[in-house]
Motif scaffolding. Structure first.
Motif, mmCIF file in Angstrom:
data_model
loop_
_atom_site.group_PDB
_atom_site.id
_atom_site.type_symbol
_atom_site.label_atom_id
_atom_site.label_comp_id
_atom_site.label_asym_id
_atom_site.label_seq_id
_atom_site.Cartn_x
_atom_site.Cartn_y
_atom_site.Cartn_z
ATOM 1 N N GLY A 92 52.976 -22.448 -34.074
ATOM 2 C CA GLY A 92 52.861 -23.526 -35.052
ATOM 3 C C GLY A 92 54.178 -24.098 -35.507
ATOM 4 O O GLY A 92 54.189 -25.087 -36.256
ATOM 5 N N SER A 93 55.297 -23.547 -35.083
ATOM 6 C CA SER A 93 56.607 -24.040 -35.509
ATOM 7 C C SER A 93 57.099 -25.138 -34.572
ATOM 8 O O SER A 93 56.617 -25.288 -33.444
ATOM 9 N N VAL A 94 58.068 -25.905 -35.064
ATOM 10 C CA VAL A 94 58.703 -26.970 -34.288
ATOM 11 C C VAL A 94 60.214 -26.827 -34.439
ATOM 12 O O VAL A 94 60.713 -26.686 -35.563
ATOM 13 N N HIS A 95 60.931 -26.839 -33.333
ATOM 14 C CA HIS A 95 62.387 -26.756 -33.345
ATOM 15 C C HIS A 95 62.975 -28.066 -32.842
ATOM 16 O O HIS A 95 62.483 -28.638 -31.867
ATOM 17 N N ILE A 96 64.026 -28.528 -33.504
ATOM 18 C CA ILE A 96 64.824 -29.639 -32.986
ATOM 19 C C ILE A 96 66.084 -29.027 -32.388
ATOM 20 O O ILE A 96 66.832 -28.328 -33.076
ATOM 21 N N VAL A 97 66.316 -29.262 -31.106
ATOM 22 C CA VAL A 97 67.494 -28.707 -30.431
ATOM 23 C C VAL A 97 68.310 -29.856 -29.842
ATOM 24 O O VAL A 97 67.775 -30.934 -29.554
ATOM 25 N N HIS A 98 69.614 -29.642 -29.698
ATOM 26 C CA HIS A 98 70.485 -30.658 -29.129
ATOM 27 C C HIS A 98 70.058 -30.945 -27.697
ATOM 28 O O HIS A 98 69.773 -30.032 -26.923
ATOM 29 N N ARG A 99 70.037 -32.219 -27.342
ATOM 30 C CA ARG A 99 69.448 -32.585 -26.055
ATOM 31 C C ARG A 99 70.294 -32.150 -24.858
ATOM 32 O O ARG A 99 69.779 -32.111 -23.740
ATOM 33 N N SER A 106 73.119 -29.404 -25.241
ATOM 34 C CA SER A 106 73.499 -27.991 -25.382
ATOM 35 C C SER A 106 72.312 -27.097 -25.690
ATOM 36 O O SER A 106 72.411 -25.868 -25.581
ATOM 37 N N LEU A 107 71.173 -27.699 -26.136
ATOM 38 C CA LEU A 107 69.956 -26.961 -26.521
ATOM 39 C C LEU A 107 70.196 -26.025 -27.693
ATOM 40 O O LEU A 107 69.436 -25.072 -27.902
ATOM 41 N N GLN A 108 71.224 -26.300 -28.482
ATOM 42 C CA GLN A 108 71.473 -25.514 -29.687
ATOM 43 C C GLN A 108 70.542 -25.975 -30.803
ATOM 44 O O GLN A 108 70.222 -27.156 -30.917
ATOM 45 N N MET A 109 70.141 -25.025 -31.659
ATOM 46 C CA MET A 109 69.221 -25.318 -32.745
ATOM 47 C C MET A 109 69.862 -26.265 -33.754
ATOM 48 O O MET A 109 70.997 -26.083 -34.184
ATOM 49 N N MET A 110 69.105 -27.326 -34.147
ATOM 50 C CA MET A 110 69.579 -28.276 -35.151
ATOM 51 C C MET A 110 68.706 -28.261 -36.401
ATOM 52 O O MET A 110 69.195 -28.469 -37.504
ATOM 53 N N ALA A 111 67.413 -28.053 -36.246
ATOM 54 C CA ALA A 111 66.496 -28.023 -37.389
ATOM 55 C C ALA A 111 65.235 -27.291 -36.963
ATOM 56 O O ALA A 111 64.953 -27.151 -35.767
ATOM 57 N N VAL A 112 64.469 -26.830 -37.958
ATOM 58 C CA VAL A 112 63.249 -26.079 -37.656
ATOM 59 C C VAL A 112 62.199 -26.396 -38.706
ATOM 60 O O VAL A 112 62.514 -26.665 -39.878
ATOM 61 N N PHE A 113 60.941 -26.421 -38.275
ATOM 62 C CA PHE A 113 59.813 -26.615 -39.179
ATOM 63 C C PHE A 113 58.807 -25.507 -38.922
ATOM 64 O O PHE A 113 58.446 -25.230 -37.776
ATOM 65 N N TYR A 114 58.373 -24.863 -39.987
ATOM 66 C CA TYR A 114 57.373 -23.796 -39.882
ATOM 67 C C TYR A 114 56.036 -24.348 -40.357
ATOM 68 O O TYR A 114 55.887 -24.747 -41.516
ATOM 69 N N GLY A 115 55.076 -24.407 -39.461
ATOM 70 C CA GLY A 115 53.759 -24.905 -39.822
ATOM 71 C C GLY A 115 53.011 -23.929 -40.701
ATOM 72 O O GLY A 115 53.457 -22.816 -40.979
ATOM 73 N N SER A 116 51.822 -24.343 -41.145
ATOM 74 C CA SER A 116 51.043 -23.509 -42.050
ATOM 75 C C SER A 116 50.650 -22.189 -41.407
ATOM 76 O O SER A 116 50.491 -21.174 -42.084
ATOM 77 N N SER A 156 65.115 -35.099 -41.183
ATOM 78 C CA SER A 156 66.243 -35.513 -42.012
ATOM 79 C C SER A 156 67.353 -36.126 -41.155
ATOM 80 O O SER A 156 67.656 -35.625 -40.065
ATOM 81 N N PRO A 157 67.975 -37.218 -41.629
ATOM 82 C CA PRO A 157 69.111 -37.792 -40.892
ATOM 83 C C PRO A 157 70.262 -36.807 -40.722
ATOM 84 O O PRO A 157 71.039 -36.906 -39.768
ATOM 85 N N SER A 158 70.356 -35.830 -41.635
ATOM 86 C CA SER A 158 71.434 -34.839 -41.551
ATOM 87 C C SER A 158 71.034 -33.628 -40.734
ATOM 88 O O SER A 158 71.825 -32.691 -40.584
ATOM 89 N N MET A 159 69.779 -33.623 -40.220
ATOM 90 C CA MET A 159 69.277 -32.493 -39.433
ATOM 91 C C MET A 159 69.400 -31.168 -40.189
ATOM 92 O O MET A 159 69.753 -30.134 -39.614
ATOM 93 N N GLY A 160 69.118 -31.219 -41.500
ATOM 94 C CA GLY A 160 69.121 -29.997 -42.288
ATOM 95 C C GLY A 160 70.480 -29.553 -42.773
ATOM 96 O O GLY A 160 70.585 -28.568 -43.509
ATOM 97 N N HIS A 161 71.552 -30.256 -42.393
ATOM 98 C CA HIS A 161 72.886 -29.887 -42.829
ATOM 99 C C HIS A 161 73.274 -30.701 -44.058
ATOM 100 O O HIS A 161 72.850 -31.841 -44.232
ATOM 101 N N VAL A 162 74.076 -30.106 -44.901
ATOM 102 C CA VAL A 162 74.448 -30.734 -46.159
ATOM 103 C C VAL A 162 75.434 -31.875 -45.878
ATOM 104 O O VAL A 162 76.519 -31.657 -45.357
ATOM 105 N N LEU A 163 75.026 -33.106 -46.196
ATOM 106 C CA LEU A 163 75.896 -34.268 -46.068
ATOM 107 C C LEU A 163 75.974 -34.962 -47.416
ATOM 108 O O LEU A 163 75.014 -34.947 -48.195
ATOM 109 N N ASP A 164 77.126 -35.558 -47.709
ATOM 110 C CA ASP A 164 77.215 -36.289 -48.963
ATOM 111 C C ASP A 164 76.378 -37.568 -48.864
ATOM 112 O O ASP A 164 75.945 -37.988 -47.800
#
Length: 830
Positions: free
Chosen positions: A378-385, A387-397, A447-455
């Motif tokens: 049920g989870s969804v991962h966003i990975v770099h197209r 390097s395939l490194q993890m950028m963001a993750v969503f955990y479904g119900s 998120s435009p910041s892919m979960g990372h803290v941006l000003d």
């Protein structure tokens, strides 16, 4: 990532929608989503294969159609304009769907092709040769040409004169490739050819295009121990017949099959995708077993072929003469993952050094650099197209956050989990639509910041850059609005205007209406800017009326100077600042304004709106300190006031020919010349703000004269556009919204709309056709359509037969003046 809304089917006792196997979905650049389900009827014990199309702003207003496919639908594909849809099934039938009367919730099957009894496994429209590259590193540049550059790319097939030929290409399970071409006369040319001499089973396939106009097809038989084959396909038309030539390209074996530790661990290739339709040099592969998967990214490179020393002595290789060979090289691979259920690839054509992973890793997190992987937990991962490194993750119900391994084990043994069976990223990669194993549609924000803290400035820059991209391409920007908070609106509107003003005059003219529509949709999201929404929509209407009425003017002689009558009208009105309308008329060639009497009379409703709006603006000048009041921004807009001034002059001349076409005013004195009075006051106001950099305040005399207007003329009520009933304004508080297909939501209205209720007609009051300016009554009997973006309402069928009015209606026959799509409304809308 977080859930914005979910939309599911109503449970019925006798028939219900169930996910088709395989389930497919597609997302167009106009933010229309198409997906499939099987409608199961328990009485007849059969399945109907359905295609559903929704607009993301009104997901409950689903258009469901019986596809007519006898077998399960295997592919859905939108064209580059987002107005046509291809569907293909497991019996080899391909159908092309088009909008009926340009309505987003009414579709019909127009043409198609077939390969009888041969299931289609891959489908794509032919490339039209248009490719735009985004340069993320130049997002701070002032020129749009530096941020978005046109890439030299050849169409798959061209007609005489270089015009791209429309059509589609499909790959079948038996190894056939079929191409269908749409001729200008509506006929379909179809040809079928084997990919290679030795035909073999094709379980998975994908299609991509090269810059030279060729097509690349990747195929796999589904086994990880077999090679992934690649073919070059060339399409041509010879003697009015479609011809297909194929050529074998280098193949590859997945790295996991050559690793001794994993040789037999992943027996099946479950996903095969090019990273982009116009990027045939990069491919994504996923191999799986029953519980886990591994993903690999490969790149095709040119490498020098080493030459033996013996041959070097005979014929030395110098410089560029070294023989080259194409080879697939692995870019990156993941570790063991949970089993992948769906893959969604980005559509943003970001310019990135494809073969340099260091560049890819060092690039700032930006939407469009990531691809989405959905898993069976049920989870969804966003990975770099790359390097395939993890950028963001969503955990479904149903998915478990990685904190308790025992809980995960218990969950896996509890039964089948709800997971996405099909996914699509939006065209800016800021939203993700997923269809789960229960047939429910989920809309996720990314998120435009892919979960990372941006000003705040960096987040605004990302959103601004993508808004500019949509402005240049004409794509819909609904998914960007998902991330705009009320405190961002003012900054975004101002910065968008600043960037627009930096462009050259020609580009500004092309984008003039698009930026106004974009500002209107942004201002709808904040209580402090909600009144400006009406102003922007009124400005779009004014621009359209001005262009239409000026286009009706014809030069008296054919051998006229370069400038058209409309251009001369603008030039003369800007030079002559006289407040007397008759003195301005003297400088014009009145013979250029002569029109037929029936034409002038048919334009009366549009002329009346111009007259009413000018009167309303001047009467509201004494209240200019209240920005909440609609029309406020016009009082400082010299360009718009100049347009009104030009139209008043044209209307005055036409009134001499046909007095009944003049706007009707209710005056207290029979001898008062209302047009002259309004033109005089309008000119004085225009002189205060004609120069954008030197705006002066209206003098007391002008304000006093405007204060007297209500005692001289009856001030009309302006019919502003209604607050749109879409979902976007309900998602501001980041709370999950639950919806049901076919049932309009009973949501509490947006908090900012309460300030606006005084200006909009309440339910039950007489309705108006916002574009024809015709009154429809409280409960219209004519079929109407409304804009998915601004809520504008107009009749579906034209009641007019005059050429001038038809010319006006052609401006918004396909799209609303704001660029939004039309959707059919019920007969008695309220």
């Amino acid at each position: 990532m977080d859930l914005a809304y979910v939309c599911e089917w109503e449970k019925k006792p006798k028939s219900n929608h169930c996910p088709s196997i395989p389930l497919v979905c597609a997302w167009s650049c106009r933010n229309l989503i198409a997906f499939t389900t099987d409608l199961r009827n328990e009485e007849e014990k059969d399945l109907t294969h359905m295609v559903h199309i929704i607009d993301t702003e009104h997901p409950w207003d689903v258009y469901s159609v019986n596809s007519g496919h006898a077998e399960v639908i295997t592919c859905l594909e939108w064209d580059q304009s987002g107005s046509r849809l291809l569907s293909a099934d497991a019996d080899g039938h391909i159908k092309c769907w088009s909008m009926t009367d340009h309505l987003a919730n009414s579709w019909e099957n127009t043409v198609g092709s077939m390969v009888e009894g041969d299931p289609v496994v891959a489908l794509s429209w032919l490339h039209n040769g248009v490719k735009l590259a985004l340069h993320v590193e130049k997002s701070g540049a002032s020129n749009f040409g530096e941020k978005f550059s046109r890439v030299k790319f050849s169409p798959s097939l061209t007609l005489f004169g270089g015009k791209p030929m429309e059509g589609w290409i499909a790959v079948t399970i038996s190894g056939l490739v079929t191409v269908s071409l749409l001729k200008p006369n509506g006929q379909v040319l179809t040809s079928t050819e084997s990919l290679c001499r030795l035909r073999c089973r094709v379980a998975l396939a994908d299609v991509a295009f090269t810059g030279g106009g060729n097509i690349v097809v990747a195929t796999s038989d589904g086994s990880s121990t077999s090679p992934v084959q690649f073919y070059k396909v060339c399409v041509s038309v010879v003697n009015e017949k479609c011809k297909i030539d194929t050529e074998i390209l280098p193949s590859l074996f997945m790295r996991c099959t050559t690793d001794p530790a994993r040789k037999d661990k992943y027996p099946a290739i479950t996903h095969l995708k090019f990273l982009a339709r116009d990027m045939s040099e990069q491919v994504l592969l996923c191999a799986s077993n029953q519980n886990s998967s591994i993903v690999e990214c490969w790149s095709l490179r040119k490498e020098g072929l080493p030459v033996n020393n013996i041959f070097q002595q005979i014929s030395p290789v110098v410089g560029d003469k070294q023989p080259m060979i194409l080879k697939w090289r692995i870019l990156s691979a993941t570790n063991d993952l949970d089993r992948v259920s769906a893959v969604a690839l980005p559509k943003l054509p970001i310019s990135l050094t494809n073969t340099d992973l260091k560049v890819a890793n060092d690039t700032k997190f930006f939407p469009g650099l990531g691809l989405a992987l959905a898993f069976h937990d049920g989870s969804v991962h966003i990975v770099h197209r790359l390097s395939l490194q993890m950028m963001a993750v969503f955990y479904g119900s149903s998915s478990q956050r990685p904190v308790d391994e025992q809980a995960i084990k218990r969950q896996r043994t509890a039964g089948p989990l709800v997971h996405f069976k099909a996914m699509q990223l939006s065209w800016t990669s800021l939203a993700l639509a997923g269809i789960d194993s229960h047939g429910k549609l989920s809309m996720l924000r990314i998120s435009p910041s892919m979960g990372h803290v941006l000003d705040m400035n960096m987040s605004l820059r990302h959103l601004l850059f993508l808004l500019e991209y949509c402005m240049v391409t004409g794509y819909d920007w609904w998914d960007i609005l998902l991330h705009v908070q009320p405190n961002m609106v003012q900054n975004l509107v101002e910065k968008l205007h600043e960037e627009y003003m930096r462009q050259n005059a020609a580009l500004q003219q092309v984008l003039s209406t698009r930026i106004v529509a974009m500002k209107a949709s942004l201002c709808k999201l904040s209580s402090s800017t909600i009144a400006r929404v009406c102003d922007y929509h009124a400005k779009l209407f004014l621009i359209a009326i001005s262009c239409t009425l000026k286009s009706l003017l014809r030069p008296h002689f054919l051998n006229t100077p370069d400038k058209s009558p409309g251009d001369r009208l603008t030039e003369i009105c800007s030079k002559i600042t006289d407040i007397d309308i008759d003195k301005v008329m003297i400088n014009l060639k009145t013979e250029e304004f002569v029109l037929e009497m029936t034409t002038l009379q048919s334009l009366q409703q549009l002329i009346q709106w111009v007259g009413d709006f000018v009167l309303y603006l001047l009467a509201s000048l004494p209240n200019q300190g209240s920005p909440v009041r609609p029309g406020h921004s016009f009082l400082r807009d010299g360009a718009s006031l100049g347009m009104f001034r030009e139209l008043m002059v044209v209307i005055r001349i036409w009134g001499l020919l046909k007095p009944s076409c003049l706007p009707v005013y209710t005056a207290t004195s029979d001898t008062q010349d209302s047009m002259s009075l309004l033109f005089r006051l309008l000119t004085k106001l225009w002189l205060c703000c004609r120069e954008e950099n030197h705006i002066t305040e209206p003098d007391d005399t002008l304000i006093d004269e405007c204060c007297l207007l209500p005692s001289q003329l009856l001030i009309p009520n302006i019919d502003w556009l209604p607050i749109n009933d879409g979902i976007i304004s309900k998602l501001q508080n980041k709370q999950l919204v639950r919806l049901q297909f076919g049932k309009a939501p009973g949501l509490v209205g947006h908090t900012v709309s309460s300030q606006f209720d005084a200006f909009v007609r309440a339910p039950g009051q007489p309705k108006i056709d916002h574009l024809r300016r015709l009154h429809l009554g409280a409960y219209p009997t004519e079929e109407c359509k409304s804009c998915t973006r601004c809520g504008c309402v107009t009749m579906l069928k034209s009641p007019n037969k005059v050429t001038a009015v038809k010319q006006w209606e052609q401006r918004w026959i396909k799209n609303c003046l704001c660029g939004g799509l039309w959707r059919r409304m019920p007969l008695s809308y309220s």
